[in-house]
Design a protein around this motif. Structure first.
Motif, short mmCIF file in Angstrom:
data_model
loop_
_atom_site.label_atom_id
_atom_site.label_comp_id
_atom_site.label_asym_id
_atom_site.label_seq_id
_atom_site.Cartn_x
_atom_site.Cartn_y
_atom_site.Cartn_z
N ARG A 116 26.40 39.44 31.16
CA ARG A 116 27.63 39.53 31.95
C ARG A 116 28.75 38.63 31.42
O ARG A 116 29.89 39.01 31.35
CB ARG A 116 27.31 39.17 33.41
N GLN B 176 35.81 35.77 31.82
CA GLN B 176 36.74 36.83 31.44
C GLN B 176 38.17 36.53 31.87
O GLN B 176 38.42 35.85 32.87
CB GLN B 176 36.28 38.16 32.05
N VAL C 230 30.51 46.85 33.09
CA VAL C 230 29.63 46.46 34.18
C VAL C 230 29.59 47.63 35.15
O VAL C 230 30.63 48.14 35.56
CB VAL C 230 30.13 45.18 34.89
N SER D 105 31.98 52.89 27.18
CA SER D 105 31.99 51.86 26.14
C SER D 105 32.28 52.47 24.76
O SER D 105 32.89 51.83 23.91
CB SER D 105 30.66 51.11 26.11
N LEU E 57 39.64 42.07 34.12
CA LEU E 57 38.62 43.01 34.58
C LEU E 57 39.30 44.36 34.76
O LEU E 57 40.16 44.51 35.64
CB LEU E 57 37.99 42.55 35.90
N LYS F 169 36.24 42.72 30.62
CA LYS F 169 35.16 43.61 30.99
C LYS F 169 35.79 44.83 31.67
O LYS F 169 36.85 44.73 32.27
CB LYS F 169 34.20 42.94 31.98
N ALA G 276 35.57 45.16 24.67
CA ALA G 276 35.08 44.90 26.03
C ALA G 276 33.83 45.73 26.29
O ALA G 276 33.70 46.85 25.81
CB ALA G 276 36.15 45.26 27.06
N ASN G 277 32.92 45.13 27.05
CA ASN G 277 31.74 45.85 27.51
C ASN G 277 31.85 46.09 29.01
O ASN G 277 32.66 45.46 29.70
CB ASN G 277 30.47 45.06 27.19
N ARG H 291 39.63 37.97 26.72
CA ARG H 291 38.27 38.45 27.01
C ARG H 291 38.34 39.39 28.21
O ARG H 291 39.00 39.08 29.20
CB ARG H 291 37.33 37.28 27.30
#
Length: 362
Positions: free
Chosen positions: A172, A176, A309, A296, A179, A284, A306-307, A282
Protein backbone atom coordinates in the motif's frame (compact mmCIF):
# COMPACT_ATOMS: atom_id res chain seq x y z
CA UNK A 1 15.73 -39.66 6.10
CA UNK A 2 16.84 -36.43 7.76
CA UNK A 3 16.00 -33.29 5.74
CA UNK A 4 19.62 -32.14 5.37
CA UNK A 5 20.75 -35.63 4.41
CA UNK A 6 18.58 -35.36 1.31
CA UNK A 7 20.77 -32.50 0.07
CA UNK A 8 24.04 -34.23 0.87
CA UNK A 9 23.06 -37.55 -0.72
CA UNK A 10 21.00 -36.24 -3.66
CA UNK A 11 22.88 -33.75 -5.82
CA UNK A 12 20.06 -33.35 -8.42
CA UNK A 13 17.73 -32.35 -5.57
CA UNK A 14 20.24 -29.70 -4.51
CA UNK A 15 20.27 -28.31 -8.06
CA UNK A 16 16.46 -28.36 -8.09
CA UNK A 17 16.41 -26.42 -4.81
CA UNK A 18 18.75 -23.80 -6.26
CA UNK A 19 16.53 -23.54 -9.35
CA UNK A 20 13.47 -23.14 -7.12
CA UNK A 21 15.16 -20.36 -5.17
CA UNK A 22 16.26 -18.56 -8.34
CA UNK A 23 12.80 -18.70 -9.94
CA UNK A 24 11.29 -17.26 -6.76
CA UNK A 25 13.84 -14.43 -6.65
CA UNK A 26 13.29 -13.64 -10.34
CA UNK A 27 9.51 -13.57 -9.90
CA UNK A 28 9.58 -11.52 -6.70
CA UNK A 29 12.04 -8.99 -8.13
CA UNK A 30 10.06 -8.56 -11.36
CA UNK A 31 6.74 -8.27 -9.51
CA UNK A 32 7.93 -5.77 -6.91
CA UNK A 33 9.68 -3.67 -9.55
CA UNK A 34 6.69 -3.55 -11.90
CA UNK A 35 3.49 -5.39 -10.86
CA UNK A 36 1.69 -4.02 -13.92
CA UNK A 37 2.97 -6.67 -16.34
CA UNK A 38 1.21 -9.79 -17.59
CA UNK A 39 4.55 -11.60 -17.71
CA UNK A 40 4.56 -11.71 -13.91
CA UNK A 41 1.85 -14.36 -14.07
CA UNK A 42 4.06 -16.59 -16.20
CA UNK A 43 6.97 -16.15 -13.78
CA UNK A 44 4.75 -16.99 -10.80
CA UNK A 45 3.33 -20.08 -12.51
CA UNK A 46 6.84 -21.26 -13.35
CA UNK A 47 7.78 -20.92 -9.69
CA UNK A 48 4.66 -22.83 -8.56
CA UNK A 49 5.33 -25.67 -11.02
CA UNK A 50 8.93 -26.03 -9.88
CA UNK A 51 7.76 -25.85 -6.25
CA UNK A 52 5.36 -28.71 -6.95
CA UNK A 53 8.15 -30.80 -8.50
CA UNK A 54 10.50 -29.94 -5.61
CA UNK A 55 7.91 -30.92 -3.01
CA UNK A 56 7.15 -34.19 -4.83
CA UNK A 57 10.84 -35.15 -4.99
CA UNK A 58 11.24 -34.23 -1.32
CA UNK A 59 8.33 -36.45 -0.23
CA UNK A 60 9.63 -39.40 -2.25
CA UNK A 61 13.19 -38.88 -0.99
CA UNK A 62 12.10 -39.10 2.66
CA UNK A 63 11.01 -42.68 1.96
CA UNK A 64 8.40 -42.36 4.73
CA UNK A 65 5.32 -44.27 3.65
CA UNK A 66 2.94 -42.22 5.78
CA UNK A 67 4.08 -38.96 4.14
CA UNK A 68 3.87 -40.54 0.69
CA UNK A 69 0.31 -41.77 1.42
CA UNK A 70 -0.78 -38.33 2.66
CA UNK A 71 0.76 -36.75 -0.44
CA UNK A 72 -1.10 -39.16 -2.75
CA UNK A 73 -4.42 -38.48 -0.99
CA UNK A 74 -3.94 -34.68 -1.15
CA UNK A 75 -2.92 -34.86 -4.81
CA UNK A 76 -5.92 -37.06 -5.64
CA UNK A 77 -8.26 -34.62 -3.89
CA UNK A 78 -6.71 -31.70 -5.75
CA UNK A 79 -7.09 -33.41 -9.13
CA UNK A 80 -10.67 -34.43 -8.28
CA UNK A 81 -11.60 -30.86 -7.36
CA UNK A 82 -10.10 -29.54 -10.61
CA UNK A 83 -11.97 -32.16 -12.67
CA UNK A 84 -15.27 -31.44 -10.91
CA UNK A 85 -14.79 -27.70 -11.37
CA UNK A 86 -14.18 -28.22 -15.09
CA UNK A 87 -17.11 -30.62 -15.47
CA UNK A 88 -19.64 -28.45 -13.62
CA UNK A 89 -18.34 -24.98 -14.42
CA UNK A 90 -21.41 -24.48 -16.63
CA UNK A 91 -23.58 -24.84 -13.51
CA UNK A 92 -21.58 -22.19 -11.66
CA UNK A 93 -21.89 -19.73 -14.54
CA UNK A 94 -25.64 -20.29 -14.86
CA UNK A 95 -26.05 -19.91 -11.09
CA UNK A 96 -24.11 -16.64 -11.21
CA UNK A 97 -26.14 -15.44 -14.21
CA UNK A 98 -29.33 -16.00 -12.21
CA UNK A 99 -28.15 -13.80 -9.33
CA UNK A 100 -26.88 -11.08 -11.66
CA UNK A 101 -30.23 -11.16 -13.50
CA UNK A 102 -32.09 -10.80 -10.19
CA UNK A 103 -29.98 -7.96 -8.77
CA UNK A 104 -28.51 -6.01 -11.69
CA UNK A 105 -29.76 -4.35 -14.85
CA UNK A 106 -30.52 -6.62 -17.83
CA UNK A 107 -27.79 -5.25 -20.08
CA UNK A 108 -25.70 -7.31 -22.49
CA UNK A 109 -22.48 -7.07 -20.41
CA UNK A 110 -24.37 -8.43 -17.39
CA UNK A 111 -25.36 -11.53 -19.36
CA UNK A 112 -21.83 -12.72 -20.09
CA UNK A 113 -21.88 -15.53 -17.53
CA UNK A 114 -25.21 -16.73 -18.97
CA UNK A 115 -23.70 -16.96 -22.45
CA UNK A 116 -20.61 -18.75 -21.10
CA UNK A 117 -22.76 -21.27 -19.20
CA UNK A 118 -24.86 -22.05 -22.29
CA UNK A 119 -21.72 -22.35 -24.45
CA UNK A 120 -20.20 -24.83 -21.98
CA UNK A 121 -23.36 -26.95 -22.10
CA UNK A 122 -23.13 -27.06 -25.90
CA UNK A 123 -19.43 -28.01 -25.72
CA UNK A 124 -20.10 -30.84 -23.28
CA UNK A 125 -23.03 -32.07 -25.39
CA UNK A 126 -20.84 -32.20 -28.50
CA UNK A 127 -18.06 -33.97 -26.57
CA UNK A 128 -20.42 -36.62 -25.15
CA UNK A 129 -22.47 -37.24 -28.28
CA UNK A 130 -19.46 -37.21 -30.59
CA UNK A 131 -21.24 -36.24 -33.85
CA UNK A 132 -17.93 -36.15 -35.77
CA UNK A 133 -16.75 -39.69 -34.96
CA UNK A 134 -17.51 -40.89 -38.49
CA UNK A 135 -15.85 -37.87 -40.14
CA UNK A 136 -12.70 -38.45 -42.24
CA UNK A 137 -9.39 -37.97 -40.47
CA UNK A 138 -8.54 -34.79 -42.34
CA UNK A 139 -11.80 -33.17 -41.14
CA UNK A 140 -11.17 -34.32 -37.58
CA UNK A 141 -7.72 -32.75 -37.73
CA UNK A 142 -9.27 -29.50 -38.93
CA UNK A 143 -11.94 -29.57 -36.20
CA UNK A 144 -9.26 -29.99 -33.54
CA UNK A 145 -8.27 -26.39 -34.25
CA UNK A 146 -11.27 -25.15 -32.24
CA UNK A 147 -10.34 -26.84 -28.93
CA UNK A 148 -6.71 -25.81 -29.51
CA UNK A 149 -7.73 -22.14 -29.78
CA UNK A 150 -10.00 -22.52 -26.75
CA UNK A 151 -7.13 -24.07 -24.79
CA UNK A 152 -4.90 -21.14 -25.70
CA UNK A 153 -7.56 -18.66 -24.54
CA UNK A 154 -8.00 -20.61 -21.30
CA UNK A 155 -4.26 -20.35 -20.65
CA UNK A 156 -4.40 -16.62 -21.34
CA UNK A 157 -7.40 -16.33 -18.98
CA UNK A 158 -5.53 -18.27 -16.31
CA UNK A 159 -2.54 -15.92 -16.59
CA UNK A 160 -4.87 -12.93 -16.31
CA UNK A 161 -6.48 -14.37 -13.15
CA UNK A 162 -3.07 -14.98 -11.59
CA UNK A 163 -2.05 -11.38 -12.27
CA UNK A 164 -5.37 -10.09 -10.96
CA UNK A 165 -4.90 -12.04 -7.72
CA UNK A 166 -1.26 -10.97 -7.33
CA UNK A 167 -2.14 -7.33 -7.92
CA UNK A 168 -4.41 -7.33 -4.87
CA UNK A 169 -1.24 -7.87 -2.79
CA UNK A 170 0.76 -4.88 -4.05
CA UNK A 171 2.16 -2.98 -1.01
CA UNK A 172 0.00 0.00 0.00
CA UNK A 173 2.76 2.53 0.94
CA UNK A 174 0.98 5.22 2.94
CA UNK A 175 3.08 8.16 1.78
CA UNK A 176 1.10 9.37 -1.22
CA UNK A 177 0.65 12.89 -2.54
CA UNK A 178 -2.45 12.12 -4.64
CA UNK A 179 -5.23 9.56 -4.60
CA UNK A 180 -6.92 9.25 -7.99
CA UNK A 181 -10.48 7.94 -7.86
CA UNK A 182 -11.71 6.53 -11.17
CA UNK A 183 -15.20 7.56 -12.16
CA UNK A 184 -18.15 5.40 -13.18
CA UNK A 185 -21.68 5.97 -14.43
CA UNK A 186 -24.03 8.06 -12.29
CA UNK A 187 -27.49 7.10 -11.05
CA UNK A 188 -30.14 9.24 -12.79
CA UNK A 189 -27.26 11.15 -14.37
CA UNK A 190 -26.33 13.04 -11.20
CA UNK A 191 -25.94 10.74 -8.18
CA UNK A 192 -23.03 8.54 -7.18
CA UNK A 193 -23.90 4.84 -7.42
CA UNK A 194 -23.01 2.34 -4.64
CA UNK A 195 -20.22 0.98 -6.87
CA UNK A 196 -18.69 4.43 -7.35
CA UNK A 197 -19.26 5.29 -3.69
CA UNK A 198 -17.20 2.26 -2.67
CA UNK A 199 -14.24 3.63 -4.64
CA UNK A 200 -14.49 7.06 -3.01
CA UNK A 201 -14.93 5.55 0.46
CA UNK A 202 -11.85 3.38 -0.06
CA UNK A 203 -9.78 6.43 -1.05
CA UNK A 204 -11.04 8.38 1.99
CA UNK A 205 -10.21 5.41 4.21
CA UNK A 206 -6.71 5.27 2.71
CA UNK A 207 -6.20 9.01 3.25
CA UNK A 208 -7.35 8.82 6.87
CA UNK A 209 -5.04 5.90 7.57
CA UNK A 210 -2.13 7.79 6.04
CA UNK A 211 -2.85 10.76 8.30
CA UNK A 212 -3.16 8.43 11.30
CA UNK A 213 0.37 7.24 10.54
CA UNK A 214 1.60 10.81 11.04
CA UNK A 215 1.93 11.72 7.40
CA UNK A 216 0.32 14.51 5.36
CA UNK A 217 -3.21 14.42 4.03
CA UNK A 218 -3.08 13.42 0.33
CA UNK A 219 -5.21 15.24 -2.20
CA UNK A 220 -8.03 13.33 -3.85
CA UNK A 221 -8.33 13.66 -7.63
CA UNK A 222 -11.89 12.91 -8.74
CA UNK A 223 -11.56 11.66 -12.31
CA UNK A 224 -14.51 11.35 -14.70
CA UNK A 225 -16.10 13.38 -17.47
CA UNK A 226 -19.76 13.91 -18.30
CA UNK A 227 -21.43 11.14 -20.27
CA UNK A 228 -24.11 11.72 -22.88
CA UNK A 229 -26.84 10.62 -20.48
CA UNK A 230 -25.43 12.46 -17.45
CA UNK A 231 -26.51 15.88 -16.17
CA UNK A 232 -23.19 16.67 -14.51
CA UNK A 233 -19.68 15.29 -14.74
CA UNK A 234 -18.78 12.24 -12.70
CA UNK A 235 -15.99 14.28 -11.11
CA UNK A 236 -18.53 16.85 -9.87
CA UNK A 237 -20.81 14.20 -8.36
CA UNK A 238 -17.83 12.48 -6.75
CA UNK A 239 -16.62 15.79 -5.32
CA UNK A 240 -20.02 16.48 -3.75
CA UNK A 241 -20.03 12.99 -2.26
CA UNK A 242 -16.56 13.46 -0.73
CA UNK A 243 -17.43 16.92 0.64
CA UNK A 244 -20.49 15.44 2.34
CA UNK A 245 -18.17 12.98 4.08
CA UNK A 246 -15.95 15.65 5.59
CA UNK A 247 -13.17 16.01 3.03
CA UNK A 248 -12.03 19.63 2.86
CA UNK A 249 -12.44 21.41 -0.51
CA UNK A 250 -8.70 22.21 -0.58
CA UNK A 251 -7.97 18.48 -0.56
CA UNK A 252 -10.01 17.74 -3.68
CA UNK A 253 -8.98 18.23 -7.31
CA UNK A 254 -11.18 17.51 -10.31
CA UNK A 255 -10.42 15.95 -13.67
CA UNK A 256 -13.69 16.22 -15.62
CA UNK A 257 -12.71 15.58 -19.24
CA UNK A 258 -12.00 11.84 -19.39
CA UNK A 259 -14.34 9.40 -21.12
CA UNK A 260 -12.51 6.10 -20.46
CA UNK A 261 -9.94 4.55 -18.13
CA UNK A 262 -6.95 5.46 -20.27
CA UNK A 263 -8.02 9.12 -20.26
CA UNK A 264 -8.65 8.90 -16.50
CA UNK A 265 -4.98 8.06 -16.07
CA UNK A 266 -3.60 10.43 -18.70
CA UNK A 267 -5.57 13.51 -17.64
CA UNK A 268 -5.25 12.84 -13.90
CA UNK A 269 -1.47 12.63 -14.29
CA UNK A 270 -1.53 16.11 -15.84
CA UNK A 271 -3.71 17.47 -13.02
CA UNK A 272 -1.34 16.04 -10.40
CA UNK A 273 1.79 17.33 -12.17
CA UNK A 274 0.33 20.83 -12.51
CA UNK A 275 -0.68 20.96 -8.85
CA UNK A 276 2.59 19.44 -7.58
CA UNK A 277 4.84 21.44 -9.90
CA UNK A 278 6.62 18.41 -11.34
CA UNK A 279 6.20 14.72 -12.19
CA UNK A 280 7.94 13.57 -9.01
CA UNK A 281 4.74 13.07 -7.01
CA UNK A 282 3.57 9.79 -5.50
CA UNK A 283 0.09 8.57 -6.35
CA UNK A 284 -2.35 5.69 -6.03
CA UNK A 285 -5.53 5.15 -8.03
CA UNK A 286 -8.76 3.63 -6.71
CA UNK A 287 -11.30 1.45 -8.41
CA UNK A 288 -13.12 -1.80 -7.68
CA UNK A 289 -10.90 -4.79 -6.89
CA UNK A 290 -11.80 -6.60 -10.13
CA UNK A 291 -10.85 -3.55 -12.21
CA UNK A 292 -7.55 -2.39 -10.74
CA UNK A 293 -5.22 -4.67 -12.70
CA UNK A 294 -6.60 -3.71 -16.11
CA UNK A 295 -6.65 -0.08 -14.95
CA UNK A 296 -2.98 -0.45 -14.00
CA UNK A 297 -2.17 -1.46 -17.58
CA UNK A 298 -3.79 1.77 -18.76
CA UNK A 299 -1.86 3.73 -16.12
CA UNK A 300 1.38 2.26 -17.39
CA UNK A 301 0.42 3.04 -20.99
CA UNK A 302 -0.42 6.63 -20.01
CA UNK A 303 2.91 7.12 -18.23
CA UNK A 304 1.33 7.39 -14.78
CA UNK A 305 3.63 5.89 -12.17
CA UNK A 306 0.88 4.64 -9.86
CA UNK A 307 -0.54 1.37 -8.62
CA UNK A 308 -4.11 0.70 -7.67
CA UNK A 309 -6.05 -0.05 -4.52
CA UNK A 310 -9.28 -1.97 -4.90
CA UNK A 311 -12.58 -1.48 -3.14
CA UNK A 312 -14.85 -4.32 -2.09
CA UNK A 313 -17.22 -5.85 -4.66
CA UNK A 314 -20.06 -8.22 -3.84
CA UNK A 315 -19.14 -11.82 -4.65
CA UNK A 316 -22.08 -12.52 -6.97
CA UNK A 317 -20.99 -9.63 -9.21
CA UNK A 318 -17.33 -10.70 -9.46
CA UNK A 319 -17.52 -13.53 -12.07
CA UNK A 320 -19.36 -11.40 -14.61
CA UNK A 321 -17.11 -8.41 -13.92
CA UNK A 322 -13.92 -10.46 -14.17
CA UNK A 323 -15.03 -11.92 -17.51
CA UNK A 324 -15.48 -8.37 -18.80
CA UNK A 325 -12.06 -7.38 -17.47
CA UNK A 326 -10.46 -10.36 -19.18
CA UNK A 327 -12.17 -9.43 -22.44
CA UNK A 328 -10.83 -5.91 -22.05
CA UNK A 329 -7.26 -7.11 -21.48
CA UNK A 330 -7.62 -9.50 -24.41
CA UNK A 331 -8.58 -6.59 -26.68
CA UNK A 332 -5.67 -4.50 -25.36
CA UNK A 333 -3.30 -7.19 -26.66
CA UNK A 334 -5.38 -8.25 -29.66
CA UNK A 335 -2.53 -8.16 -32.19
CA UNK A 336 -0.44 -10.60 -30.18
CA UNK A 337 -3.35 -12.98 -29.66
CA UNK A 338 -4.48 -12.79 -33.28
CA UNK A 339 -0.97 -13.78 -34.38
CA UNK A 340 -0.92 -16.80 -32.05
CA UNK A 341 -4.45 -17.89 -33.01
CA UNK A 342 -3.59 -17.52 -36.70
CA UNK A 343 -0.51 -19.70 -36.24
CA UNK A 344 -2.63 -22.33 -34.46
CA UNK A 345 -5.19 -22.34 -37.27
CA UNK A 346 -2.48 -22.55 -39.96
CA UNK A 347 -0.85 -25.46 -38.13
CA UNK A 348 -4.11 -27.44 -38.05
CA UNK A 349 -4.93 -26.61 -41.67
CA UNK A 350 -1.52 -27.98 -42.66
CA UNK A 351 -2.16 -31.04 -40.48
CA UNK A 352 -5.51 -31.58 -42.21
CA UNK A 353 -3.86 -31.28 -45.64
CA UNK A 354 -1.11 -33.77 -44.80
CA UNK A 355 -3.69 -36.15 -43.28
CA UNK A 356 -5.86 -35.91 -46.39
CA UNK A 357 -2.91 -36.60 -48.69
CA UNK A 358 -1.58 -39.54 -46.68
CA UNK A 359 -1.81 -43.03 -48.31
CA UNK A 360 -4.29 -44.18 -45.64
CA UNK A 361 -6.85 -41.81 -47.07
CA UNK A 362 -6.41 -42.83 -50.74
Amino acid sequence: MHFFQIFSSNQPFTYLTILLFLTFIVFLTAWLKEPRRLFNGILFTTFILILGIWFTVLIIATNLQILINIYIVVLALFVTIIVLMAAFSWLFFLWNAYFVWQRESHTLPNLLTLFIGLALIIVWAIALIGPFKAAPNWLKALLYATPAVVLYLLLVAYNFLVNLALYQLVPRQYNQDYLIVLGAGLYNGETVTPLLASRINRAIQFAQKQVAKGRKMPKLIMSGGQGKDEKISEAQAMTEYALARGIAPDNILREDKSQNTYQNMLFSAKVAAKDYGSDNYRAKFFSNNYHIFRASLFARAAGLNANGVGSYTRFYFLPNAIVREFAGVLVMNKKRHLIVITLILVAFILLALFTGLSPAQN
